[in-house]
Design an enzyme around this catalytic site. Structure first.
Site, short mmCIF file in Angstrom:
data_model
loop_
_atom_site.label_atom_id
_atom_site.label_comp_id
_atom_site.label_asym_id
_atom_site.label_seq_id
_atom_site.Cartn_x
_atom_site.Cartn_y
_atom_site.Cartn_z
N ARG A 43 52.91 40.21 47.95
CA ARG A 43 52.79 39.49 46.69
C ARG A 43 53.45 40.34 45.61
O ARG A 43 52.94 41.40 45.27
CB ARG A 43 51.29 39.31 46.40
CG ARG A 43 50.98 38.30 45.34
CD ARG A 43 49.51 38.39 44.98
NE ARG A 43 49.23 39.57 44.21
CZ ARG A 43 48.11 40.27 44.26
NH1 ARG A 43 47.15 39.91 45.07
NH2 ARG A 43 47.95 41.33 43.51
N HIS A 61 47.89 39.07 41.11
CA HIS A 61 47.13 38.00 41.78
C HIS A 61 47.29 36.67 41.05
O HIS A 61 47.60 35.64 41.63
CB HIS A 61 45.66 38.41 41.85
CG HIS A 61 44.74 37.31 42.28
ND1 HIS A 61 44.82 36.73 43.52
CD2 HIS A 61 43.75 36.67 41.62
CE1 HIS A 61 43.90 35.78 43.62
NE2 HIS A 61 43.24 35.72 42.48
N TYR A 119 45.57 48.69 41.10
CA TYR A 119 45.28 48.87 42.52
C TYR A 119 46.51 49.10 43.40
O TYR A 119 46.40 49.20 44.60
CB TYR A 119 44.45 47.70 43.06
CG TYR A 119 45.02 46.32 42.80
CD1 TYR A 119 45.98 45.79 43.65
CD2 TYR A 119 44.60 45.56 41.71
CE1 TYR A 119 46.51 44.53 43.43
CE2 TYR A 119 45.11 44.30 41.47
CZ TYR A 119 46.07 43.78 42.33
OH TYR A 119 46.59 42.54 42.09
C1 TPP Z 1 34.65 31.78 48.69
C2 TPP Z 1 35.43 32.49 47.63
N1 TPP Z 1 35.07 33.74 47.25
C3 TPP Z 1 35.72 34.36 46.27
C4 TPP Z 1 36.77 33.76 45.62
C5 TPP Z 1 37.47 34.44 44.47
N2 TPP Z 1 38.84 34.79 44.88
C6 TPP Z 1 39.87 34.02 44.54
S1 TPP Z 1 41.29 34.54 45.22
C7 TPP Z 1 40.54 35.84 45.97
C8 TPP Z 1 41.35 36.74 46.86
C9 TPP Z 1 41.96 36.00 48.00
O1 TPP Z 1 42.78 36.81 48.72
P1 TPP Z 1 43.63 36.28 49.94
O2 TPP Z 1 42.80 35.43 50.81
O3 TPP Z 1 44.29 37.46 50.57
O4 TPP Z 1 44.70 35.32 49.30
P2 TPP Z 1 45.80 35.67 48.23
O5 TPP Z 1 45.17 35.59 46.87
O6 TPP Z 1 46.32 37.02 48.54
O7 TPP Z 1 46.82 34.60 48.39
C10 TPP Z 1 39.20 35.86 45.66
C11 TPP Z 1 38.27 36.91 46.12
C12 TPP Z 1 37.11 32.46 46.05
N3 TPP Z 1 38.13 31.78 45.50
N4 TPP Z 1 36.44 31.85 47.04
#
Ligand code: TPP
Lengths: 343, 387
Positions: free
Chosen positions: B273, B277, B286
């Site tokens: 990425r 975020h 981080y």
């Molecule tokens: C069930 C749940 N817990 C927490 C969140 C908050 N949250 C949104 S994105 C994220 C990180 C997700 O990381 P990843 O699965 O690696 O996807 P990326 O953002 O890297 O595409 C979190 C913790 C959420 N959306 N859903």
């Protein structure tokens, strides 16, 4: 496709006092026979027929694709049901016990309840989630929860609970036919309650959301549903001796809530007690009492009272009789409705 | 202490009953140790040049879309935007590999996949704009609503694919999830259901290194995310997520396998990425610049551009053409997003149930009175002006 599998002759042969469990099974079977998009899925629903045997015979009659033993995973069961509904099926999901439906809450709340809304009506999810609920069967921990408060606090779900054999059939048929998701709460201690119910006679399949007066009366209204209906009926009979003529309203559906029937009754009687098994604080009774008060304030002779389970985790089976509201506790509350006379 | 070391252990040694044998030979399910690559290797000779050019145009357009959407957050036109810059190869390949009848199950980061599949660029932003939740009819486009709770869309994909197969349709569902999402219970349940039901599903994990701030090493102890497939009895495939041709090929094989009744596949695309975020995140807390720079050298657009120019398939004209097309898309997006959406507050009650409950009717009536009072207040000046 398998409509012919429900021959009228067989039904007639079986027409005799039926249990609620049988009526529920018949409702599933008739729905599946009428509509090939109805699919039943859950843990042990196939070969075993469910731990309460509600789905008995469905896999045999309709095949394992229509009545499917899933892997043991409640979120997965409901989550895959969402996808099935997205593709035009009508899944009926069985949760094995009330407290084991909790892993599926995320799917229920974030997706099942919201899909219609978040797609502006483009994607309704006609899913029925059957949950055996409540105590009184001597079950050990996690087998007796009354979880209705969690469900009714979630907009987008219908929450239905039958108390009679007829309603078990009629309401389940209506729930499966509904284009909205329905949490169908089955009072498991009434599974074996019987009625002279002949399935081949016309059975009313009412739209869900209508309460019914089970016993007319003049001096106070008992508002109840599901497993507490028989308790209230018994209390009403017992109260006659003490000069109380109690009306008993069976809600049948918590969402939608039938304000009209309830308010009309309380306006007639001027007094009301809400009776349910689930805990009182934050329970359905608080909401119901508030609604009744808002609508009937000037007709009320006493505060709307609640008789509920205690605000404790569901107790172990040897203690559950103390927790469950019984006839005496209901009658005590009725006695407290003397409010104005005493003050 | 092993079983043998226990005193008298031999007596307790469980003898497998005669019927016991492993259900599946795990060896063919295991991913290769290195991510699969096509660009810059001999394998690229087998790829249709048309496809490479198509991928290139879409990648350039996708990157521009990400930049434009991020800019719109700064102008307050979007509530939030999770950019997929750096991950365009995964997004585009996911969209292009599907037939029209197939379904895409995106996460909140996968706007680009939805747009590449043909969704209106503005409709794709409805959720992130905040005017309503989903701006399109999922059935019309066969794109599920962008999913915010992590991994919860995965069982939906399984259920839909299963339903399609029950109906006799050769439809495949492709579900996208991040590396963090693979830790969720729904990921496990979805993969397990898919494998047991042999559902025609492809799971695409975009391993972009981080779940917000948490690196992969704190997310899992597995050798790779693709390895997780083996435990479910489905093949795991590891692919270079910045190599558009490789992702397209691996997903293509997985989709073909699913369509022909071969069951699900888990594909892990290793990518990065490049942006934070979301626009609201501070990635410097981080991760270090040197890591980001290392990945910049492995940029999906550069990889493809180098391949295409090296083989004489793309010249300066072609590069310019792709850039101009992307710019045109961005300008149109900007312009359309600058118009305020017209919202009807009564819509809040319109799609909760088939029929409104009495409670909802009462609440809708209350809101209507409030809205009329608001209008009345606005009209008040008119009255003072003598009307
Ligand atoms: C069930 C749940 N817990 C927490 C969140 C908050 N949250 C949104 S994105 C994220 C990180 C997700 O990381 P990843 O699965 O690696 O996807 P990326 O953002 O890297 O595409 C979190 C913790 C959420 N959306 N859903």
């Amino acid at each position: 496709m398998t409509t012919a599998a429900a021959p009228a002759g067989e039904r007639t042969a079986k027409a005799k006092p039926a249990t609620m469990a049988q009526a529920l099974g018949r409702a599933l079977r008739d729905s599946m026979a009428e509509d090939p998009t109805v699919h039943v899925l859950g843990e042990d629903v196939g070969t075993l027929g469910g731990v309460f045997r509600i789905t008995d015979g469905l896999a045999k009659e309709f095949g394992e694709d229509r009545c499917t033993d899933t892997p043991l995973a409640e979120a997965g069961i409901l989550g895959t049901a969402v996808g099935m509904a997205m593709y035009g099926l009508r899944p009926v999901v069985e949760m094995q016990f009330d407290a084991f439906a909790y892993p599926a809450f995320e799917q229920l709340i974030s997706h099942v309840a919201k899909m219609r809304n978040r797609t502006a009506g483009a994607m309704p999810l006609p899913i029925t989630v059957r949950v055996p609920y409540g105590g009184g069967i001597g079950g050990v921990e996690h087998h007796s929860d009354s979880s209705e408060a969690y469900y009714i606090a979630t907009p987008g779900l219908h929450v239905v609970t039958p108390a009679t054999v007829e309603d078990a059939y009629g309401l389940l048929r209506a729930s499966i036919a509904s284009d909205d998701p329905v949490v169908f709460l089955e009072p498991k201690r009434l599974y074996w309650s019987k009625a002279d119910w002949s399935p081949e006679a016309p059975v009313a399949v009412e739209p869900i959301g209508r309460a019914v007066v089970r016993r007319p009366g003049r001096s106070a209204t008992l508002i109840t549903y599901g497993p507490s209906l028989p308790v209230c009926m018994e209390a009403a009979e017992a109260a006659v001796e003490e000069g109380w003529d109690l009306e008993v309203v069976d809600l049948r559906s918590l969402v939608p809530f039938d304000d009209e029937t309830v308010a009309a009754s309380v306006r007639r009687t001027g007094r009301a007690v809400v009776v349910h098994e689930s805990s009182g604080f934050g329970g359905p009774g608080g909401e119901i009492a508030a609604r009744v008060t808002e609508r009937c304030f000037h007709h009320l002779e006493a505060p709307v009272l609640r008789v509920s389970g205690f605000d404790i985790p569901y107790p172990p089976p040897m203690q559950e009789r103390h927790h469950l509201p019984g006839v005496d506790r209901v009658l005590d509350a009725v006695a407290r409705l003397q409010w104005e006379a005493e003050s | 202490m092993t079983v043998q070391e226990l005193p008298g252990a031999a007596a307790y040694r469980p003898t497998p009953p005669p019927a016991w044998k492993p259900l599946t030979d795990p060896a063919p399910l295991l991913p290769d140790p290195e991510p699969y690559r096509v660009l810059g290797t001999d394998a690229v000779a087998d790829v249709d040049p048309e496809l490479l050019l198509r991928l290139y145009t879409e990648l350039v357009r996708g990157r521009r879309y990400n930049a434009q959407a991020t800019a719109l957050t700064k102008q307050g036109r979007l509530a939030v935007y999770p950019s997929s810059t750096g991950q365009e190869a995964c997004e585009i390949a996911a969209a292009l590999v599907l037939e029209e009848r197939d379904w895409l199950f995106p996460s909140y980061r996968d706007t680009l996949a939805a747009v590449a599949r043909g969704l209106d660029p503005v409709e794709a932003l409805t959720l992130l704009r905040g005017d309503r939740h989903t701006g399109y009819d999922p059935r019309e486009h066969r794109i599920a609503p962008l999913c915010t709770p992590l991994a919860t869309q995965l069982p939906h994909a399984v259920g839909l694919a299963h339903a399609a197969r029950l109906k006799g349709d050769d439809v495949v569902a492709l579900a996208m999830v991040g590396d963090g999402g693979t830790s969720e219970g729904d990921f496990h349940e979805a993969l397990n259901f898919a494998a047991v039901w042999r559902a025609p599903v492809v799971f695409l994990v975009q391993n972009n290194g981080f779940a917000i701030s948490v690196p992969l090493a704190k997310q899992t102890a597995a050798p790779s995310l693709a390895h997780k497939a083996v435990g479910y009895g489905m093949p795991g495939r590891l692919v270079d997520g910045n190599d558009a041709a490789a992702v397209h090929q691996v997903l293509g094989e997985a989709v073909a396998r699913a369509r022909s009744g071969g069951g699900p596949t888990l594909v892990e695309a290793v990518t990065y990425r490049m942006d934070a975020h979301t626009n609201a995140d501070d990635a410097t807390r981080y991760r270090v610049d040197s890591e980001v720079e290392a990945w910049r050298a492995h940029d999906p657009i550069r990889l493809l551009e180098r391949e295409l120019t090296g083989r004489g398939l793309l010249g300066d004209d072609g590069i310019e053409e792709a850039r101009v097309a992307a710019e045109r898309m961005a300008a149109a997006l900007r312009e359309r997003m600058n118009a305020d959406p017209v919202l009807d507050p009564m819509d809040l009650f319109a799609h909760v149930y088939v029929e409104q409950t009495t409670q909802l009717r009462e609440q809708a009536a209350r809101l209507r009175v409030e809205l009329e009072a608001e209008q009345g207040r606005h009209g008040h000046n008119d009255l003072e002006e003598g009307r």
